[in-house]
Design a protein around this motif. Sequence first.
Motif, PDB file in Angstrom:
ATOM      1  N   GLY A 217      -1.706 -27.437  14.922  1.00  0.00           N
ATOM      2  CA  GLY A 217      -0.930 -27.994  13.826  1.00  0.00           C
ATOM      3  C   GLY A 217      -0.273 -26.927  12.927  1.00  0.00           C
TER       4      GLY A 217
ATOM      5  N   SER B  21      -0.557 -33.177  14.725  1.00  0.00           N
ATOM      6  CA  SER B  21       0.191 -33.051  13.778  1.00  0.00           C
ATOM      7  C   SER B  21       1.570 -32.194  13.911  1.00  0.00           C
TER       8      SER B  21
ATOM      9  N   ALA C  91       3.009 -35.551  13.375  1.00  0.00           N
ATOM     10  CA  ALA C  91       3.687 -35.414  12.005  1.00  0.00           C
ATOM     11  C   ALA C  91       4.984 -36.002  11.742  1.00  0.00           C
TER      12      ALA C  91
ATOM     13  N   HIS D 222      -7.567 -36.818   9.232  1.00  0.00           N
ATOM     14  CA  HIS D 222      -6.633 -36.200  10.185  1.00  0.00           C
ATOM     15  C   HIS D 222      -6.911 -35.502  11.138  1.00  0.00           C
TER      16      HIS D 222
END
Length: 709
Positions: free
Chosen positions: A139, A202, A228, A371
């Motif tokens: 991420g 992400s 994401a 998350h």
Amino acid sequence: MAATGACLLPPGVSPAPRLRGRASAAPSSDQNPRLSSSLTRGCAVSKQQAPSALTGTTIPRTRPVGEHGRRYEKSTSYRGWSAPFMEDVELESGPDRVKRFFDHAKDLARPDGGPPRWFSPLECGSRLEKSPLLLYLPGIDGTGAGLTSHHKKLGKIFDIWCLHIPVMDRTSFRDLVKMIERTIKSENYRSPNRPIYLVGESLGGCLALAVAARNPDIDLLLILANPATSFDKSQIQALLPLLELMPEQLQLTYPFILSFMAGDPSRKFKASTEEGLAPQRTVEELSKDLLTMSSHVSVLADILPKETLLWKLQMLKSASAYSNSRIHDVNAQTLLLTSAKDWLLPSQAEGARLNNALQRSHIRKFEDCGHYLFLEDDFDLVTIIKRVGFYRRGKCLEYVSDYLPPTPAEYRKVYESNRWFNEITGPVMLSTLEDGRIVRGLDGIPSEGPVLYVGYHMLLGLELVPLVTGFMNERNILLRGIAHPMIFENYEKGQTVEPEYFDNYRIMGAVPVSGTNLFKLLSSKSHVLLYPGGMREALHRKGEEYKLIWPEQSEFVRMAIKFGAKIVPFGTVGEDDFGEVFFDYDDQMKIPYFRNWIQQLTENSGKVRSNATGEVANQDVHLPWIRPKVPGRFYFCFGKPIETAGRREELKDREKCHELYLQIKSEVESCMVYLREKRESDPYRSIFSRLMYQATHNSASKKIPTFEL
């Protein structure tokens, strides 16, 4: 057959030496491609192939010798290993995972001026032969340490490379995509038959999607954790103007990000309550976790200084737009992992959107997770891969050779999730010894495979849970079920059955019904569970309980004789003590609404025996309506094993094979007649009498008696 249950190295560089880092030449960079000497912790200096990681781990039995003096041999139900389990790898709890992540990230965050590159973690030791390559795409932290807590377990079955993006690196999203693309092309050229897994969280999820869209001809499998792609709908964008104006010394963003890494405090409180901790102890634990998390602020500031954080957030904008514009070009198999309590991104809604947009996708939702999925307590990526049936080492999934048995911990979770059903049904297991005596327990069951268990499929396959767990608990034998294709097909949007419903079937080794799979199971000396009546028997009509609905011609006898497998006929009774069918297939087909639903469900699920005739050919998928009763008890009786070794000459005589088939069918019917008669004298047939017995004997685990044998 029957159905159960209803990669960058320059060309020419050898991959053998495991360097501290495998570098990909990033755009406009002539830096040393290897990781600097500062990146020592968790990076492989050398890595040699070791023997298979699937070393048997025997769970101690409470009875090393059977009730009737028969000594059990070690199970050889899976490739001749000593037990049907993978080696267990204990994973850290949530706070420990976060601490380990920051410890690893702290070393990786030291500035070395290098470009983005790959490294192989030292924790990833021995692997399976021909293990697939797993590329981890991080991420916004960019360290590549996100899977740290999963390295040991993943390293048993994957060759792992992690992407590291140095703190001060400013490689654009598109250039990162090209770098990863060069890696997978190089690795695909070296090993064209080996699949490549892209695990992205992400920002990494956007990278994985973009690479897959640009390379549809390479065999890629994507695992996306809260990708994401929904950044344009995220509230994070509101931080950008504030972050740009905020002085470096007043950064309040890091505690904000840390709060999401820590997970949901209410979940910790709930877990503490369930463990019976006093309120004061619970507060102490929560305070301890809070202090631990606050100590990581300085490390997070080193990983994501203000300029780098701004760069990464701006990159997320372009990453989301780029990957979304190419989403329909992705044809790679994709596993979507989404969190309900992701306060950074609307991940669950985005997961549903991606699941609809992608051509071949599976989705799993995590209601109590935030998350940072890979840092969550109890989140086990390998177990999820097993449950979904998402592991393969070649171009196509081989259900027998690619199967990964459960670890003892994974099996315990399966068992605990079904304990209530075993308690309600109070199963009685009977088996037949070599001298013909029927005894309680599974002493009459052969230890050495191959063994083929052939029996009656109870309504809705209710007998499967106590049957499979009973064999594992008492004899350490893993039953590999021959199952309907619907358990393995992609989840169709709009179906009533959630995709998670069949996860336990897959993790316990069920395979789709086919002659090829039966051949492979018997050749690997497995213990195989087969129901000739299949779905037709499990979804029977009114008044058809305990009626064997088998094909007219044998389908498994010649295969069993070929491998010298022992055939164990068995009967099960008890469904009539739990419910009664009152609205069956015939009734439903008279109503247009139900008829159309059945036809669509059957079309989506795939048919078995499409070329067959007779009753068993009619296996339309439907759900009979059942009137529940006060629970009774399940009974299993396993007949004397039928030896087929030395009878290969009979393969050429279809008539003798058919005689053996009829003998097996007769044995199953005899077992059921025996059970139906004997259960009438069972004083503990009713659930109330069993509950009373447990209460008076002060032991829920003590075996409850049954009828006299």
